[in-house]
Design a protein around this motif. Sequence first.
Motif, mmCIF file in Angstrom:
data_model
loop_
_atom_site.group_PDB
_atom_site.id
_atom_site.type_symbol
_atom_site.label_atom_id
_atom_site.label_comp_id
_atom_site.label_asym_id
_atom_site.label_seq_id
_atom_site.Cartn_x
_atom_site.Cartn_y
_atom_site.Cartn_z
ATOM 1 N N THR A 171 0.836 -1.206 0.000
ATOM 2 C CA THR A 171 0.000 0.000 0.000
ATOM 3 C C THR A 171 0.867 1.249 0.000
ATOM 4 O OG1 THR A 171 -1.696 -1.190 1.269
ATOM 5 C CG2 THR A 171 -1.823 1.215 1.236
ATOM 6 N N ASP A 172 0.657 2.093 -0.992
ATOM 7 C CA ASP A 172 1.363 3.369 -1.082
ATOM 8 C C ASP A 172 0.679 4.369 -0.145
ATOM 9 O OD1 ASP A 172 2.538 5.780 -1.708
ATOM 10 O OD2 ASP A 172 2.393 5.529 -3.874
ATOM 11 N N VAL A 212 -2.968 6.774 -0.182
ATOM 12 C CA VAL A 212 -3.973 6.722 0.891
ATOM 13 C C VAL A 212 -4.181 8.110 1.475
ATOM 14 C CG1 VAL A 212 -4.485 5.798 3.186
ATOM 15 C CG2 VAL A 212 -3.487 4.309 1.448
ATOM 16 N N LEU A 213 -3.078 8.816 1.733
ATOM 17 C CA LEU A 213 -3.176 10.158 2.307
ATOM 18 C C LEU A 213 -3.903 11.110 1.365
ATOM 19 C CD1 LEU A 213 -2.489 12.239 4.477
ATOM 20 C CD2 LEU A 213 -0.272 12.568 3.345
ATOM 21 N N PRO A 223 6.211 6.192 2.644
ATOM 22 C CA PRO A 223 6.650 4.910 2.072
ATOM 23 C C PRO A 223 5.494 4.028 1.640
ATOM 24 C CG PRO A 223 6.638 4.753 4.451
ATOM 25 C CD PRO A 223 6.231 6.172 4.123
ATOM 26 N N THR A 224 5.847 2.910 1.046
ATOM 27 C CA THR A 224 4.895 1.837 0.741
ATOM 28 C C THR A 224 5.013 0.793 1.842
ATOM 29 O OG1 THR A 224 5.005 2.197 -1.646
ATOM 30 C CG2 THR A 224 4.286 0.024 -0.898
ATOM 31 N N VAL A 225 3.873 0.376 2.391
ATOM 32 C CA VAL A 225 3.867 -0.569 3.507
ATOM 33 C C VAL A 225 2.902 -1.715 3.210
ATOM 34 C CG1 VAL A 225 4.438 1.218 5.193
ATOM 35 C CG2 VAL A 225 2.035 0.687 4.725
ATOM 36 N N LEU A 226 3.015 -2.778 3.990
ATOM 37 C CA LEU A 226 2.041 -3.859 3.934
ATOM 38 C C LEU A 226 0.924 -3.527 4.916
ATOM 39 C CD1 LEU A 226 4.240 -7.102 3.791
ATOM 40 C CD2 LEU A 226 2.727 -6.225 2.013
ATOM 41 N N GLU A 283 9.334 -5.917 3.533
ATOM 42 C CA GLU A 283 10.543 -6.596 3.062
ATOM 43 C C GLU A 283 10.567 -6.583 1.531
ATOM 44 O OE1 GLU A 283 12.940 -7.579 4.913
ATOM 45 O OE2 GLU A 283 11.972 -7.304 6.861
ATOM 46 N N GLN A 284 11.731 -6.320 0.987
ATOM 47 C CA GLN A 284 11.886 -6.306 -0.468
ATOM 48 C C GLN A 284 12.016 -7.731 -0.991
ATOM 49 O OE1 GLN A 284 11.667 -3.507 -2.319
ATOM 50 N NE2 GLN A 284 11.320 -2.376 -0.405
#
Length: 372
Positions: A225-226, A230-231, A255-258, A370-371
């Motif tokens: 999720t970017d 979202v913001l 950042p992009t997160v899970l 994690e990448q």
Amino acid sequence: MANHLEDECKGDILIVDDTPENLRLLSNTLTDQGYEVRAVMNGTMALSVAQTDPPDIVLLDIKMPEMDGYEVCLQLKGDIKTYDIPVIFLSALDDTPDKVKAFTVGGVDYITKPFQTEEVLARVENQLTITRLRKKLIAQNDELLRSNQALEQFTSIVSHDLRQPLQGVLGFAKLLGFKCQQTLGKEGMKLVSRIVDVASHMDELIEDLLTYSQVGSKEMTVESTDCNMVLNQVLSDIEVEISKQGTTITADQLPTVLADKVQLAQLFQNLISNAIKFHRPDESSQVKISVERQAREWCFGVHDNGIGIESSQFDHIFQAFQQLMPQDYPGTGIGLATCKKVVERHQGKIWFESKLGVGTDVYFTLPIQEQD
């Protein structure tokens, strides 16, 4: 596993030793103390007995023919039916590597032969006490989980059923004010306006209550999720609110997160809306969204220059139904409790720093994706 610990006997013990004298001594001693005792002379029999009727604890010799105690313990710990049975090793082996290996394969204690019966009794009872407490804690946690799930389901059903008649009250009150303004007069219109305000606040409360219950009851859809997207969506949704207060909002590159996109949006919206709502009347409202990369997580911050929070309210700020702010700043007292629930479901932490009359900084963490 058979629940021997709740029976009249003090516990069910399986002794595994290839020396008959040791078996007799331990069996008699433990039986005299009120334990139910079963004794076998090799590892194969021990595994068979443990599978058929799991004991509460195993006293296990190491040096045995065909299958030593280490292998027996490994097999017990590798089976879902027996893996949580505590194993105490009893052995003449007194070297440190032997003891370390015993703990490595899953043993919980180690008694060196020749043993003192008082020591064996004390260590056995200690492990059985731990087992009793662990089972009690598991049962209490299970009951708490069932209670919470039932409460969330009840809250969701009741809230949903309340909204429809409430919407009817709100709609009819507005219609009454629109069609009968002349008949009602000034005092009558004040009462209608009051009905609309109270019904609107109740509708907001029900909406927040539904959101709070759904955060805990609905399964999360976790995906990459970017946070910038979202913001931006959140800021678009509350554009009227931002414009009304003349709030200036700035943000770092996020950042992009899970995460679950819906819950993450709810988190940002609640925090930003709070920052806007609790502005100082004599100060231009400003909100800053920051982020900092740490070792294993992102630390986000929502900073405002609002009225701040009294130190006496710090312990209650994330509790549901705690309406702590002045009446000039109406709310439901559920928004921050929902934020806490969202963050914790994403394996993060949330906290805040505040100074009365200066502003509030709310921080929360999310794990770093994690990448591949």
